[in-house]
Design a protein around this motif. Structure first.
Motif, mmCIF file in Angstrom:
data_model
loop_
_atom_site.group_PDB
_atom_site.id
_atom_site.type_symbol
_atom_site.label_atom_id
_atom_site.label_comp_id
_atom_site.label_asym_id
_atom_site.label_seq_id
_atom_site.Cartn_x
_atom_site.Cartn_y
_atom_site.Cartn_z
ATOM 1 N N MET A 1 0.834 -1.179 0.000
ATOM 2 C CA MET A 1 0.000 0.000 0.000
ATOM 3 C C MET A 1 0.882 1.247 0.000
ATOM 4 O O MET A 1 1.924 1.288 0.640
ATOM 5 C CB MET A 1 -0.889 0.012 1.240
ATOM 6 N N HIS A 2 0.441 2.238 -0.741
ATOM 7 C CA HIS A 2 1.179 3.494 -0.830
ATOM 8 C C HIS A 2 0.310 4.632 -0.312
ATOM 9 O O HIS A 2 -0.892 4.648 -0.519
ATOM 10 C CB HIS A 2 1.569 3.801 -2.275
ATOM 11 N N VAL A 3 0.929 5.580 0.342
ATOM 12 C CA VAL A 3 0.242 6.785 0.797
ATOM 13 C C VAL A 3 1.038 7.975 0.268
ATOM 14 O O VAL A 3 2.252 8.042 0.443
ATOM 15 C CB VAL A 3 0.162 6.847 2.341
ATOM 16 N N PHE A 4 0.358 8.902 -0.392
ATOM 17 C CA PHE A 4 1.019 10.048 -0.993
ATOM 18 C C PHE A 4 0.396 11.339 -0.488
ATOM 19 O O PHE A 4 -0.792 11.391 -0.189
ATOM 20 C CB PHE A 4 0.903 9.993 -2.519
ATOM 21 N N ASP A 5 1.201 12.388 -0.435
ATOM 22 C CA ASP A 5 0.725 13.703 -0.019
ATOM 23 C C ASP A 5 -0.058 14.403 -1.126
ATOM 24 O O ASP A 5 -0.897 15.244 -0.851
ATOM 25 C CB ASP A 5 1.890 14.597 0.390
ATOM 26 N N CYS A 6 0.248 14.066 -2.370
ATOM 27 C CA CYS A 6 -0.440 14.726 -3.475
ATOM 28 C C CYS A 6 -0.518 13.796 -4.678
ATOM 29 O O CYS A 6 0.214 12.813 -4.781
ATOM 30 C CB CYS A 6 0.252 16.033 -3.853
ATOM 31 N N PHE A 7 -1.413 14.131 -5.580
ATOM 32 C CA PHE A 7 -1.618 13.338 -6.776
ATOM 33 C C PHE A 7 -0.363 13.320 -7.646
ATOM 34 O O PHE A 7 -0.009 12.301 -8.234
ATOM 35 C CB PHE A 7 -2.815 13.888 -7.551
ATOM 36 N N ILE A 11 1.565 10.013 -9.171
ATOM 37 C CA ILE A 11 1.836 9.793 -10.592
ATOM 38 C C ILE A 11 3.318 9.505 -10.803
ATOM 39 O O ILE A 11 3.691 8.563 -11.504
ATOM 40 C CB ILE A 11 1.409 11.012 -11.435
ATOM 41 N N HIS A 12 4.164 10.316 -10.212
ATOM 42 C CA HIS A 12 5.609 10.155 -10.391
ATOM 43 C C HIS A 12 6.073 8.760 -9.954
ATOM 44 O O HIS A 12 6.913 8.147 -10.592
ATOM 45 C CB HIS A 12 6.356 11.235 -9.613
ATOM 46 N N ARG A 13 5.499 8.255 -8.890
ATOM 47 C CA ARG A 13 5.917 6.967 -8.345
ATOM 48 C C ARG A 13 5.271 5.776 -9.041
ATOM 49 O O ARG A 13 5.888 4.745 -9.239
ATOM 50 C CB ARG A 13 5.597 6.921 -6.847
ATOM 51 N N MET A 14 4.000 5.894 -9.445
ATOM 52 C CA MET A 14 3.233 4.742 -9.888
ATOM 53 C C MET A 14 3.064 4.613 -11.404
ATOM 54 O O MET A 14 2.782 3.531 -11.891
ATOM 55 C CB MET A 14 1.835 4.777 -9.244
ATOM 56 N N VAL A 23 9.460 8.668 -20.865
ATOM 57 C CA VAL A 23 8.505 9.598 -20.282
ATOM 58 C C VAL A 23 7.506 8.812 -19.411
ATOM 59 O O VAL A 23 7.219 7.651 -19.686
ATOM 60 C CB VAL A 23 7.764 10.397 -21.388
ATOM 61 N N SER A 24 7.011 9.435 -18.352
ATOM 62 C CA SER A 24 5.967 8.810 -17.541
ATOM 63 C C SER A 24 4.681 8.775 -18.343
ATOM 64 O O SER A 24 4.286 9.766 -18.950
ATOM 65 C CB SER A 24 5.729 9.600 -16.253
ATOM 66 N N ILE A 25 4.026 7.631 -18.352
ATOM 67 C CA ILE A 25 2.796 7.463 -19.120
ATOM 68 C C ILE A 25 1.617 7.778 -18.206
ATOM 69 O O ILE A 25 1.307 7.026 -17.290
ATOM 70 C CB ILE A 25 2.688 6.044 -19.683
ATOM 71 N N ILE A 26 0.982 8.897 -18.479
ATOM 72 C CA ILE A 26 -0.163 9.343 -17.693
ATOM 73 C C ILE A 26 -1.359 9.342 -18.627
ATOM 74 O O ILE A 26 -1.363 10.021 -19.636
ATOM 75 C CB ILE A 26 0.089 10.749 -17.112
#
Length: 55
Positions: A1-7, A11-14, A23-26
Motif C-alpha cells: 500500500m502506498h500513501v502520498f501527499d499529493c496526486f 503519478i511520479h511513483r506509480m 517519459v511517464s505514461i499518464i
C-alpha cells in the motif's frame, strides 16, 4: 500500500515509463508484449509492428 501527499507524487511513483523515450505514461499508453510505450510511434521505434494510435 502506498500513501502520498499529493496526486503529482503518486503519478511520479506509480505511472509506467515508456520503454523508448522514458517519459511517464499518464492516461493512455500502449502495452506490447509486456512492455509499455507512450504511443504507437515509440512502440514502432522499438521494432514493434502492427501498433496504431487511436483517436
Amino acid at each position: 500500500m502506498h500513501v502520498f501527499d499529493c496526486f503529482s507524487c503518486a503519478i511520479h511513483r506509480m505511472a509506467p515509463v515508456c520503454e523508448h523515450c522514458r517519459v511517464s505514461i499518464i492516461g493512455q499508453g500502449v502495452e506490447v508484449e509486456g512492455q509499455w510505450f507512450c504511443g504507437a510511434h515509440c512502440a514502432r521505434a522499438e521494432g514493434k509492428v502492427g501498433i496504431v494510435d487511436r483517436v
